[in-house]
Design a protein around this motif. Structure first.
Motif, short mmCIF file in Angstrom:
data_model
loop_
_atom_site.label_atom_id
_atom_site.label_comp_id
_atom_site.label_asym_id
_atom_site.label_seq_id
_atom_site.Cartn_x
_atom_site.Cartn_y
_atom_site.Cartn_z
N VAL A 157 83.52 67.53 153.45
CA VAL A 157 82.47 66.54 153.26
C VAL A 157 82.39 65.59 154.45
O VAL A 157 81.34 65.03 154.76
CB VAL A 157 82.68 65.75 151.94
N ILE A 158 83.51 65.44 155.16
CA ILE A 158 83.53 64.55 156.33
C ILE A 158 82.66 65.11 157.44
O ILE A 158 82.11 64.36 158.26
CB ILE A 158 84.98 64.32 156.79
N GLY A 159 82.49 66.42 157.48
CA GLY A 159 81.61 67.02 158.47
C GLY A 159 80.22 67.30 157.98
O GLY A 159 79.29 67.45 158.78
N SER A 160 80.03 67.34 156.64
CA SER A 160 78.72 67.68 156.10
C SER A 160 77.87 66.46 155.79
O SER A 160 76.64 66.50 155.93
CB SER A 160 78.88 68.53 154.83
N ASN A 161 78.48 65.38 155.36
CA ASN A 161 77.74 64.16 155.09
C ASN A 161 77.33 63.52 156.41
O ASN A 161 78.16 63.31 157.30
CB ASN A 161 78.61 63.19 154.28
N SER A 162 76.06 63.20 156.56
CA SER A 162 75.56 62.77 157.87
C SER A 162 76.21 61.48 158.35
O SER A 162 76.47 61.30 159.55
CB SER A 162 74.04 62.60 157.83
N ILE A 163 76.50 60.56 157.41
CA ILE A 163 77.12 59.29 157.81
C ILE A 163 78.56 59.52 158.22
O ILE A 163 79.02 59.04 159.26
CB ILE A 163 77.03 58.28 156.66
N ASN A 171 73.96 64.31 147.42
CA ASN A 171 74.64 63.72 148.58
C ASN A 171 75.65 62.65 148.14
O ASN A 171 75.41 61.91 147.19
CB ASN A 171 73.63 63.09 149.54
N LEU A 172 76.74 62.56 148.87
CA LEU A 172 77.75 61.56 148.58
C LEU A 172 77.22 60.18 148.95
O LEU A 172 76.86 59.93 150.11
CB LEU A 172 79.03 61.87 149.37
N ASN A 173 77.14 59.31 147.96
CA ASN A 173 76.61 57.96 148.17
C ASN A 173 77.76 57.02 148.54
O ASN A 173 78.61 56.71 147.71
CB ASN A 173 75.91 57.46 146.90
N LEU A 174 77.77 56.56 149.77
CA LEU A 174 78.86 55.74 150.28
C LEU A 174 78.69 54.25 150.00
O LEU A 174 79.53 53.44 150.40
CB LEU A 174 79.02 55.95 151.79
N ASP A 175 77.61 53.88 149.31
CA ASP A 175 77.30 52.46 149.15
C ASP A 175 78.43 51.68 148.47
O ASP A 175 78.61 50.50 148.73
CB ASP A 175 76.01 52.28 148.34
N ILE A 176 79.18 52.35 147.58
CA ILE A 176 80.23 51.64 146.85
C ILE A 176 81.30 51.09 147.80
O ILE A 176 81.96 50.11 147.50
CB ILE A 176 80.87 52.56 145.80
N LEU A 177 81.45 51.71 148.98
CA LEU A 177 82.44 51.23 149.94
C LEU A 177 81.98 49.98 150.67
O LEU A 177 82.79 49.27 151.26
CB LEU A 177 82.77 52.32 150.95
N HIS A 178 80.67 49.73 150.64
CA HIS A 178 80.14 48.62 151.43
C HIS A 178 79.26 47.71 150.58
O HIS A 178 78.40 47.01 151.12
CB HIS A 178 79.34 49.19 152.61
N GLN A 179 79.50 47.68 149.27
CA GLN A 179 78.62 46.93 148.39
C GLN A 179 78.76 45.42 148.56
O GLN A 179 77.89 44.67 148.16
CB GLN A 179 78.85 47.32 146.94
N LYS A 238 76.50 47.16 141.90
CA LYS A 238 75.60 48.14 141.30
C LYS A 238 76.19 49.53 141.22
O LYS A 238 75.65 50.40 140.55
CB LYS A 238 74.29 48.19 142.09
N ASP A 239 77.29 49.76 141.90
CA ASP A 239 77.87 51.10 141.90
C ASP A 239 79.02 51.24 140.91
O ASP A 239 79.69 52.28 140.88
CB ASP A 239 78.33 51.47 143.31
N ILE A 240 79.28 50.21 140.09
CA ILE A 240 80.25 50.38 139.02
C ILE A 240 79.62 51.26 137.93
O ILE A 240 78.47 51.07 137.54
CB ILE A 240 80.66 49.02 138.42
N TYR A 241 80.39 52.21 137.45
CA TYR A 241 79.89 53.11 136.41
C TYR A 241 80.02 52.43 135.06
O TYR A 241 81.12 52.18 134.57
CB TYR A 241 80.70 54.41 136.43
#
Length: 715
Positions: free
Chosen positions: A675-681, A27-35, A180-183
């Motif tokens: 992905v905009i329609g498949s990712n639940s958020i 699943n696409l993890n959106l946390d990096i946009l709101h960290q 935490k989402d920096i690679y």
């Protein structure tokens, strides 16, 4: 309730429970946009650090820091009575995580306070440096960020030991949550060798982008050699690559290596196996202090940090040219430190040239060199630079002072963000200088010329977007200011469609000459005008707020090579990939959105709006879910969420939208669209904007997100 059953719902501790990404790792993890969500920030929304730091008593702060340097504390005593080496290492390791590929890392956020950086093996005992600084931070409070204090402490340390520094700029605002989402690498363990299953290397020791260190948990290179095996020439290759990825050339690299090792020492006079866990792994009674030795004395002369033991120079608390004198005038041999680490020591040396022991002033010990230090002697190019610095100490001091300034300021962005009395007046090429733009022109005259230019709305919108999308909030580079899309290398980037770009810029140059407006302003004004027309066609009259004053940079103000790293190799907003990548298109979109400072709703708003406006790269039809191309509608969301449609793959990254009953193909798409329609958020946001009562909200919110991108980098 049955006996023994815990009434607390588990999962709040990191060592128990599973996150959604653990259950569904694809699943696409959106946390990096709101960290750095505002909920993590304890300061009021009205708090403005840039204004607060201007109230700081800079002279008093420097005086307090100078006093701290020699105020040795019994709980963590200063080497030779001076904390300079420790403070410099803290500043260095805070700034040294910066990397040019994505602009992430660096000293500008105070992220050294948080995991994983606060617990990296290479940062051992820097937690002590921050605790030593706490009384000063406490005293100056909100007028002084941790980020500024961490960077400034090293600069003052150098001054206190005799270096004439180049200057300092305040203005770094603290974050309040780990990034935490920096690679930082794919390894599953600290200091994993390069031949492990998750190596960051391929081919002939080719380091993966965007990484800039040789191992997980190191800032640069392994001090003992490649994978802990001494070989100065192999290490030289690592040093050259890692410093280049931090925006440093060979001369700056030698200066920083030598200048960093002119003062202070390595610590390895003990048994590393008896040290306690890193700060993030300690028990509560340790209060976040890590690497504690609870079995015997583990401070001062008995401290263990890197495992190497010894000072590099004869006088480790003063700025001098002793590093090159010892390095170049002695033969060196490999030995093991008391902690068992490989280090280089002189074959023979006069007693008076040895540094005094930290714990016993009657004793002297051999100086030491790391494998990276030996690279400064054995690599032919580094050797030439080292010899020049040795022969000209004043030149060495000047180059180092400038390189140190660059190291500690590289990720702050334009000089206009620097605050304080010690900001150098000189404009430096790596600061991407932009001249002040004209604000005294008639915008109506500009718009009149735009209206009769013959340019299409898509051409104006694409040019504005391509100019703006270079912005990176990580290091505040790029963006519309400077209109560097006109200059090399940006004018020839494939993603900017050079033929279309040249056509548009030719019109804007004539408009600039006729009106006095900068081309940078015209690029944004024209894009805004095209959007206003597209909104009007959808039935909504809007006026996009515009702030004039962008300047036009010149070739002389532009380091073309340093801008190469900003070249887009993908742009989900314009549905373009330069080539196939191991990372999925939707993950690339997410990375770009984070660098632009976008939230998840802003990200999909811009994708949806750019699709219906017909601004895809090379006019690709993918994702253009509308029969009214060029009109700013919410059609993308409407058709994406319409259950009368079904989807089927037609390739690795292409799909067809078909009528569910007839099977007729209606539109095509890419993974970024779907992905905009498949990712639940993301689908929750898409459904919101697809509602019949939210057409106007879509237009207004799209314009707001557009403005955010157009104005990014304007300080």
């Amino acid at each position: 309730m049955s006996a023994g059953k815990c009434p607390v719902m588990h999962g709040s501790l990191t060592e128990s429970g599973k996150a959604n990404t653990d259950w569904w790792p694809k699943n696409l993890n959106l946390d990096i946009l709101h960290q750095h969500d505002e909920k993590t920030n304890p300061m009021a929304s009205s708090f403005n650090y840039a204004e607060e730091v201007k109230k700081l008593d800079y002279a008093a702060l420097k005086k307090d820091l100078v006093a701290l340097m020699t105020d040795s504390q019994s709980w963590w005593p200063a080497d030779w009575g001076h904390y300079g080496g420790l403070m410099i290492r803290m500043s260095w390791h805070s700034a040294g995580t910066y990397r040019v590929a994505d602009g992430r890392g660096g000293a500008a956020t105070g992220n050294l306070r948080f995991a994983p950086l606060n617990s990296w093996p290479d940062n051992a005992n820097l937690d002590k440096a921050r605790r030593l600084l706490w009384p000063i931070k406490k005293k100056y409070g909100n007028k002084l960020s941790w980020a500024d204090l961490i960077a400034y402490a090293g600069t003052v340390a150098y001054e206190s030991m005799g270096l004439k520094t180049f200057g300092f700029g305040f203005g770094r605002e603290d974050i309040w949550h780990p990034e935490k989402d920096i690679y930082w690498g794919a390894e599953k363990e600290w200091l994993a060798p390069s031949d492990n299953d998750n190596s960051r290397y391929s081919g002939d020791r080719d380091l993966d982008n965007p990484l800039a260190a040789v191992m997980m948990g190191l800032i640069y290179v392994n001090p003992e050699g490649v994978d802990g095996k001494p070989d100065p020439l192999k290490t030289a290759k690592d040093v050259r690559e890692t410093f280049a990825r931090m925006a440093m050339n060979d001369e700056e690299t030698v200066a920083l290596t030598a200048g960093g090792h002119t003062v202070g020492k390595c610590h390895g006079n003990g048994d590393a196996s008896v040290l306690g866990p890193e700060p993030e792994g300690t028990d509560v009674e340790d209060q976040g202090l890590g690497w504690l030795n609870k079995t015997s004395k583990g401070t001062g002369s008995k401290a263990v940090t890197s495992g190497l033991e010894g000072a590099w120079t004869t006088h480790p608390t003063q700025w001098d040219n002793g590093y090159f004198e010892l390095l170049l005038n002695h033969d060196w041999q490999l030995k093991k430190s008391p902690a068992g680490a490989w280090q280089w020591e002189p074959v023979s040396i006069n007693e008076q040239d040895k540094p005094i022991d930290v714990g016993d002033p009657k004793r002297r010990n051999n100086p030491i060199m790391t494998d990276a230090d030996m690279a400064m002697k054995m690599d032919p190019d580094y050797r030439k630079i080292s010899e020049r610095f040795y022969q000209d100490p004043a030149y060495f001091s000047e180059v180092f002072a400038r390189a140190w300034f660059k190291l500690t300021h590289r990720d702050m962005g334009p000089k206009s963000r620097y605050i304080g009395p010690d900001v150098p007046s000189e404009d430096l090429i790596w600061q991407d200088p932009v001249p002040a733009g004209n604000t005294n022109y008639n915008q109506d005259d500009v718009l009149a010329q735009i209206k009769t230019s013959g340019l299409s709305s898509a051409e104006m919108i694409c040019t504005a977007w391509d100019s703006a999308r270079t912005y990176r909030q990580s290091d505040k580079r790029g963006g519309t200011n400077g209109s560097r899309i006109r200059l090399a290398p940006q004018s020839s980037w494939q993603g900017n469609e050079p033929e279309r770009l040249a056509k548009v810029l030719a019109v804007y140059e004539k408009t600039s000459a006729a009106t006095g407006a900068s081309i940078a302003d015209i690029i944004v004004l024209a894009g805004n005008y095209a959007l206003e027309q597209a909104a009007q066609a959808a039935g909504f009259n809007i006026k996009i707020e515009f702030t004039p004053g962008r300047g036009d940079a010149t070739d002389d103000m532009t380091d073309a090579e340093s801008f190469d790293v900003l070249e887009p190799i993908h742009d989900g907003f314009r549905n373009w990939l330069k080539s196939d990548f191991a990372v999925s298109p939707e993950e690339l979109l997410l990375d770009k959105a984070q660098l632009l400072g976008l939230t998840a709703p802003e990200m999909i708003l811009l994708v949806a709006g750019m699709r219906v406006l017909g601004t895809n790269y090379d006019q690709s039809p993918h994702g253009v879910f509308t029969d009214r191309v060029g009109v700013l509608t919410n059609d993308f969301f409407v058709h994406l969420t319409d259950m009368s449609n079904s989807w089927k793959p037609t390739g690795k990254n292409t799909y067809e939208l078909c009528d569910r009953d007839s099977g007729q193909v209606k539109w095509t798409a890419t993974r970024v669209d779907l992905v905009i329609g498949s990712n639940s958020i993301l689908r929750a946001y898409a459904e919101l904007y697809a509602q019949d009562d939210n057409q106007e909200k879509f237009v207004k919110d799209f314009v707001s997100a557009w403005n955010k991108v157009m104005n990014a980098g304007i300080y």
